[in-house]
Enzyme design. Sequence first.
Site, short mmCIF file in Angstrom:
data_model
loop_
_atom_site.label_atom_id
_atom_site.label_comp_id
_atom_site.label_asym_id
_atom_site.label_seq_id
_atom_site.Cartn_x
_atom_site.Cartn_y
_atom_site.Cartn_z
N LYS A 10 0.85 -1.20 0.00
CA LYS A 10 0.00 0.00 0.00
C LYS A 10 0.88 1.24 0.00
CE LYS A 10 0.90 1.47 4.33
NZ LYS A 10 1.57 2.75 4.63
N ALA A 96 10.55 -3.28 5.93
CA ALA A 96 10.69 -2.04 6.72
C ALA A 96 10.73 -0.83 5.80
CB ALA A 96 11.94 -2.10 7.60
N ALA A 97 9.72 -0.74 4.92
CA ALA A 97 9.76 0.25 3.84
C ALA A 97 8.63 1.27 3.89
CB ALA A 97 9.72 -0.48 2.50
N GLY A 101 4.22 -4.26 4.02
CA GLY A 101 4.48 -5.63 3.54
C GLY A 101 4.13 -6.69 4.57
N ASP A 136 -2.33 -1.68 10.32
CA ASP A 136 -2.61 -1.66 8.87
C ASP A 136 -3.26 -2.94 8.36
OD1 ASP A 136 -1.59 0.88 8.49
OD2 ASP A 136 0.41 0.19 7.92
#
Length: 289
Positions: A10, A96-97, A101, A136
């Site tokens: 997302k 960790a973006a 994920g 999330d």
Amino acid sequence: MKLMIKAPAKINLTLDVLHKRPDGYHEVEMIMTTVDLADRLELESLEKDEIRIISHNRFVPDDNRNLAYQAAKLLKERYGIKKGVAIQIDKIIPVAAGLAGGSSDAAAALKGLNELWHLGLSLDELAEIGAEIGSDVSFCVYGGTALATGRGEKIQHLPAPPNCWVVLAKPTIGVSTGEVYKNLKLDRMKHPDTKAMIEAIRENDYDKMCRNVGNVLETVTLNAHPEVALIKEQMIRFGAEAVLMSGSGPTVFGLIRHDSRMHRVYNCLRGFCEQVYAVRMLGDGNPVD
């Protein structure tokens, strides 16, 4: 029995933090949409009563730190499932973006196990369970586009945004969401106009969407990590029509309408950033296979 399921990433078109809540979480207001960059999960039923996480990515934990593991454990305990499951995660979304994920893997595991174990739960019920795993996860159960409020678990569905390319670029660093929120100064933020973004989406107005992207967490991450600020500057210079950090970062995305400009931005970023992707918004919901 085996089952394959996609877990899309997302991006945040807006991310606003309103205040800190008595429970320690922050009250947020954010508009998220899924994009066509996805992990793939293969779920296989096991007779042995265990949860097995398999991944060739060394950054993906194979124990109870993994959100897909937590999803399986929660369903097993809540519904008395005595069978086991092997969950193989083909990790495509950077770790960790700021792209959810791990949350998307958990959501995919919930949906896949609902089918594998014949639980008959609705998406609303799965989203409610997902909220116990992470903020999330509820959104990722539904996918598509939505306004998320509360700590991120209250979901109001929105139409698909105006169609465009999304170029994602992640520098070779990871960012801790907890650390970003800890260093957030609530009195020094310029709040995005969430209402205007909702109007832009409902009116299918691309230019208005581009004008109203905003993320208050940038104030922390850009100061702590100059390489994120540099990617933003480069994307703007190369011609992206709107540029924003997703989530707590460090991934930056650019919205671009036309193919030729997308290729230019993508190729220029590849010159100094290893993880660059050109994808489309998924718009309405997640594919199951």
